[in-house]
Design an enzyme around this catalytic site. Structure first.
Site, PDB file in Angstrom:
ATOM      1  N   THR A  33      61.127  47.286  65.034  1.00  0.00           N
ATOM      2  CA  THR A  33      60.793  46.226  65.984  1.00  0.00           C
ATOM      3  C   THR A  33      59.293  45.960  65.883  1.00  0.00           C
ATOM      4  O   THR A  33      58.661  46.336  64.904  1.00  0.00           O
ATOM      5  CB  THR A  33      61.273  46.622  67.403  1.00  0.00           C
ATOM      6  OG1 THR A  33      61.076  45.521  68.285  1.00  0.00           O
ATOM      7  CG2 THR A  33      60.542  47.839  67.947  1.00  0.00           C
ATOM      8  N   ASN A  34      58.726  45.266  66.866  1.00  0.00           N
ATOM      9  CA  ASN A  34      57.290  44.990  66.837  1.00  0.00           C
ATOM     10  C   ASN A  34      56.734  45.043  68.251  1.00  0.00           C
ATOM     11  O   ASN A  34      57.472  45.301  69.202  1.00  0.00           O
ATOM     12  CB  ASN A  34      57.018  43.644  66.160  1.00  0.00           C
ATOM     13  CG  ASN A  34      57.693  42.500  66.908  1.00  0.00           C
ATOM     14  OD1 ASN A  34      57.348  42.197  68.035  1.00  0.00           O
ATOM     15  ND2 ASN A  34      58.692  41.887  66.272  1.00  0.00           N
TER      16      ASN A  34
END
Ligand code: CTP
Ligand code: CA
Length: 226
Positions: A33-34
């Site tokens: 993810t980020n």
């Protein structure tokens, strides 16, 4: 300014917004993810609703409350976000892509939790995700041809990269910011890129910027008479 006194510049308009990060599975308990918190996208959804629009928010995983009066659809991966956007796009007047969509997903996710074996570390392979904004911007049917707004988080060269990205995506308006200054933060500085050039909106909290952005979009879409 409190919501009740916001001018209803978007009354009668339907606005679709993506927000937050996406999550790409590695195995049933892990993923990629980020650092997007979703705060900017949720602020844009709230500002759009305050301005009188009917707002649908397609959100990756976040810890945020749904803004009042906004219809929210939760997704995890970029492909799920693409599907949810495709399902909701017909009849939308404006599409605002605020989500930090993973550019790649894991090509070889495991159906079981990957275990330590004492051997070599696992190897991940990647494949490219659909570009949601470019897909919607390329649509030409009347029912699904909204005014498209993109967001770009860059780490450097924002002015040059922002202008180029707007053209590459084929969209009338792109909002640029510096990624590591905005992710998770409560305030931000943004730059608007359109066919005339760029305009800087000075540092402010994300809701203030979101209201300014909605006002800019309303000016531009009224001109283009939706
Ligand atoms: N976007 C999208 N789908 C993707 C990637 C990006 O809809 N698969 C949207 C984002 O929501 C944002 C805009 O495209 O509105 C720009 O995203 P950004 O990551 O800055 O651009 P990319 O085209 O992915 O280019 P790069 O990451 O290589 O700079
Ligand atoms: Ca990207």
């Amino acid at each position: 300014i409190v919501a009740a006194f916001q001018p209803k510049v978007m009354a009668g308009k339907r606005i679709l917004i993506t927000a937050g990060p996406t999550f790409e599975a590695i195995d049933p308990v892990r993923g990629i993810t980020n650092l997007s918190s979703g705060k900017m996208g949720y602020a844009v959804a709230r500002a759009a609703r305050e301005a009188g629009a009917e707002v649908t928010l397609i959100s990756g995983p976040t810890a945020l409350a749904t803004p009042f009066g906004v219809q929210r659809i939760d997704v995890q991966s970029a492909r799920q976000m693409m599907e949810a956007v495709n399902a909701a796009i017909d009849g939308q007047h404006v599409f605002i892509a605020v989500a930090a969509v993973a550019d790649w997903r894991v090509k070889n996710p495991s159906a079981q939790k990957v275990k330590k074996t004492g051997d070599a570390a696992p190897t991940l392979e990647f494949e490219e995700n659909p570009d949601i904004l470019a897909t919607i911007a390329a649509r030409t049917t009347l029912a699904g041809h909204p005014y498209c707004v993109g967001f770009a988080a860059e780490s450097e060269n924002l002015v040059a990269f922002g202008a180029a990205k707007r053209e590459r995506k084929g969209i009338p308006l792109l909002v640029g910011n510096i990624g590591h200054h905005t992710f998770g933060a409560d305030d931000n500085t943004i730059i608007l890129f359109d066919e005339h050039g760029h305009t800087i909106l000075p540092r402010a909290d994300k809701l203030t910027l979101a209201r300014q952005l909605i006002s800019e979009i309303s000016k531009r879409t009224n001109k283009h008479s939706l």
